[in-house]
Write an enzyme that holds these catalytic residues in place. Structure first.
Site, PDB file in Angstrom:
ATOM      1  CG  LEU A   5       3.084  -8.384  -1.229  1.00 47.32           C
ATOM      2  CD1 LEU A   5       4.568  -8.676  -1.318  1.00 47.32           C
ATOM      3  CD2 LEU A   5       2.794  -6.970  -1.716  1.00 47.32           C
TER       4      LEU A   5
ATOM      5  CG  HIS B 127       8.740  -4.212  13.647  1.00 46.46           C
ATOM      6  ND1 HIS B 127       8.921  -5.468  13.135  1.00 46.46           N
ATOM      7  CD2 HIS B 127       8.077  -3.514  12.696  1.00 46.46           C
ATOM      8  CE1 HIS B 127       8.389  -5.530  11.929  1.00 46.46           C
ATOM      9  NE2 HIS B 127       7.871  -4.368  11.634  1.00 46.46           N
ATOM     10  CG  ASP B 128       4.662  -5.868  13.512  1.00 43.59           C
ATOM     11  OD1 ASP B 128       4.691  -4.625  13.564  1.00 43.59           O
ATOM     12  OD2 ASP B 128       4.754  -6.502  12.440  1.00 43.59           O
TER      13      ASP B 128
ATOM     14  NE  ARG C 208       9.405  -7.171   7.800  1.00 41.34           N
ATOM     15  CZ  ARG C 208       8.291  -6.539   8.125  1.00 41.34           C
ATOM     16  NH1 ARG C 208       8.003  -5.368   7.570  1.00 41.34           N
ATOM     17  NH2 ARG C 208       7.456  -7.042   8.987  1.00 41.34           N
TER      18      ARG C 208
ATOM     19  CG  ASP D  60       4.791  -4.984   6.053  1.00 38.80           C
ATOM     20  OD1 ASP D  60       4.991  -5.557   7.130  1.00 38.80           O
ATOM     21  OD2 ASP D  60       3.832  -4.210   5.864  1.00 38.80           O
TER      22      ASP D  60
ATOM     23  CG  HIS E 255      -0.175  -0.291   2.518  1.00 41.77           C
ATOM     24  ND1 HIS E 255       0.771   0.557   3.046  1.00 41.77           N
ATOM     25  CD2 HIS E 255      -0.243  -1.351   3.361  1.00 41.77           C
ATOM     26  CE1 HIS E 255       1.248   0.041   4.175  1.00 41.77           C
ATOM     27  NE2 HIS E 255       0.657  -1.116   4.379  1.00 41.77           N
TER      28      HIS E 255
ATOM     29  CD  GLU F 244       5.154  -9.252   8.811  1.00 39.82           C
ATOM     30  OE1 GLU F 244       5.000  -8.984  10.019  1.00 39.82           O
ATOM     31  OE2 GLU F 244       4.780  -8.487   7.895  1.00 39.82           O
TER      32      GLU F 244
ATOM     33  CG  ASP G 163      -4.648  -3.131  -0.125  1.00 38.68           C
ATOM     34  OD1 ASP G 163      -4.404  -2.520   0.926  1.00 38.68           O
ATOM     35  OD2 ASP G 163      -4.932  -4.351  -0.171  1.00 38.68           O
TER      36      ASP G 163
END
Length: 550
Positions: A209, A310-311, A202, A204, A108, A244, A174
């Site tokens: 996707l 980080h999440d 990296r 996301d 997005h 990820e 998106d």
């Protein structure tokens, strides 16, 4: 066994360190971390043993989603620096043997991105097809990623009287990957950063996707990943795509492609969740089951292991009972939970501040086969700040010393992001003090990283579970090139004595060493009795006389 040539597979044994430039080090006293501040701290990362730096988004942003709402993919947020400074960062890192990867956020854009601003002006805009539009939302629509914050993935645009898709927040429309012009734009972005010297990306939320209405090719959803992989490889040989993919192992395999034609490396979410389930049950079984069933992948591919990122700490792959057990034990306060699936806490407070459990968790991280990843500040045991909303609770500034704002910034406290208080405040948890304490958590993590890097069979070896006869004790072995690494971990609070068999230890010419103490070990007939303290662990390495030395 390792491939003969591993020069282009650097990421297979990388020690990855994730940070947000905005919260790492402020160099100019404006209360915001910046590139120059990070450059000043590269030596700290090098001495820690980091070999790969993962940068969270640093491009211009409205900062409504901690930088993931990007308004310009080929620029640097002016609060953080400029492109010249970023190139200097790459030079400094590379000079110290640290590769740099960055977030590639192509699910997005921000709703303030020029493409979207153009797209919503008119249905005939040249950027209209960059996004996914419908006259009416589908009757059966995908679930929102952020339950409680968004009640639909479709948002009405009054000016053009259509709805646009946003799998995440409404301010993040998106991108339509089915549109060739969008894929061309993504290639331009990738080419731009690789030309500057970035060593990989990296990706996301990879499943989004290929699974949304805007997927690149509905007949072959993975073609976009293959196309991206080919392009990155042409532009920078040896660059990595780290994905990820928050799915069970069996479902992740498709994202590697055929012999590494898509992602080279994927985060191992299933193992991470099993670590915490074993921890709260004080039983090795959950983790042993997951590791014993983890699919073997091509030597050119790999898993990235982690404890915290980080999440939120997602628990989606645990069954309802297991998820509730982890919630009850590690996040008893509802404020510590988010989206019905995760925990917004850092590792040290989740382990109750118990140094035995914290160190055992890190011992597991660096002894499990894969490329270990650390979130900034975890190596010193930073805590969370629950007064901050959702994921922001674990994204507080790095704590460098015991001074004001933890040494992160010289700005007035009112201009600096909030920092944890109480037992996890900078006066108790900071880099300065721990660097000078050989018994600190930081010193221990540095030791683990050094030992991990000295034992390549941990990452390259074939994994097997070693029988201990005790349900509280996990032992696993990694075997490669005539070397066997064995780690044993006690999940119980009380001491345990177990007898294990070291694989292939019947060779009279072999030697066994305790890696963490560097002391020799003398197994009797290939068997060894281990006395493990509560939450104790051992690392053993057997090397035959003919083994290839690392």
């Amino acid at each position: 066994m390792r491939p003969a040539d591993t020069s282009d597979l650097w990421w297979r044994t990388a020690v990855i360190y994730c940070l947000d430039i905005e919260t790492f080090q402020d160099s100019d006293g404006d209360g915001v971390g910046d590139i120059e501040g990070l450059c000043d701290r590269i030596d700290y990362l090098s001495e820690l043993g980091v070999t790969c730096l993962w940068l969270m988004p640093f491009q211009p942003t409205r900062d409504l989603d901690d930088g993931y709402d990007i308004t310009d993919f080929t620029a640097v947020d002016p609060r953080l620096g400029d492109l010249g400074g970023f190139v200097e960062l790459l030079r400094i890192a590379h000079d110290r043997g640290i590769r740099v990867i960055m977030d590639l956020v192509v699910n997005h854009t921000s709703d303030r991105h020029p493409w979207f601003r153009s797209a919503r002006r008119s249905r005939t805009s040249k950027h209209r097809d960059y996004y996914v539009w419908r006259d009416r939302p589908p009757r059966t629509s995908q679930k929102t990623v952020f339950p409680g914050e968004e009640d639909s993935v479709w948002e009405h645009d009054e000016r053009t009287d259509q709805y646009y898709l946003h799998s995440f927040y409404r301010h993040q429309p998106d991108l339509n990957l089915a549109e060739p012009a969008v894929r061309a734009e993504i290639a331009r972005v990738v080419g731009f950063w690789t030309q500057l010297g970035v060593d990989g990306f990296r990706l996301d939320a990879v499943p989004f996707l290929i699974s949304t209405p805007g997927a690149a090719d509905e007949t072959d959803p993975h073609e976009f990943l293959r196309e991206l992989h080919r392009f990155v490889g042409r532009r920078r040989g040896g660059a990595v795509l780290l994905g990820e993919v928050g799915l069970p192992h069996a479902d992740q395999l498709a994202y590697f492609g055929s012999c590494g034609t898509e992602l080279e490396l994927q985060f191992d979410f299933e193992t991470m969740q099993a670590v915490f389930l074993s921890a709260v049950r004080h039983e090795a079984g959950p983790l042993a089951d997951v590791l014993g069933n983890r699919p073997a992948v091509d030597r050119r591919l790999g898993w990235s292991t982690f404890l915290r990122n980080h999440d939120e700490l997602t628990l989606e792959q645990l069954d309802e009972q297991g998820r509730q057990e982890v919630f009850d034990a590690l996040a008893p306060d509802e404020r510590q939970r988010v989206y019905g699936r995760g925990i917004v806490r850092r590792l040290a407070p989740m382990m109750g501040g118990d140094p035995r459990r914290i160190r055992q968790a890190y011992s597991l991280l660096f002894s499990l086969p894969g490329a270990p990843m650390l979130l900034y500040g975890e190596e010193i045991g930073m805590g969370e700040l629950l007064t901050m909303p959702d994921r922001a609770a674990i994204r507080t500034p790095m704590q460098w010393d015991a001074g004001p704002s933890g040494g992160f910034s010289t700005a007035r406290p009112s201009r600096v992001p909030a920092i944890p208080t109480g037992g996890y405040a900078p006066e108790h948890v900071n880099v300065h003090d721990q660097l000078r304490d050989p018994d600190s958590l930081l010193s221990f993590v540095r030791l683990l990283i050094a030992r991990y890097r000295s034992a390549p069979e941990i990452a390259w070896g074939d994994l097997s579970i070693v029988d201990t006869g005790d349900p509280a004790v996990l032992a696993h072995a990694c075997r490669a090139d005539g070397v066997v690494f064995v780690a044993a971990h006690n999940f119980a609070a009380d001491a345990r004595r177990v007898e294990i068999e070291i694989p292939d230890a019947d060779d009279d010419t072999s030697s066994v060493t305790d890696l963490l103490s560097n002391a020799p070990v003398d197994p009797a007939d290939g068997r060894l009795v281990l006395d493990l303290e509560g939450y104790g662990f051992r690392w053993l390495r057997r090397v035959s006389s003919g083994a290839r030395r690392s």
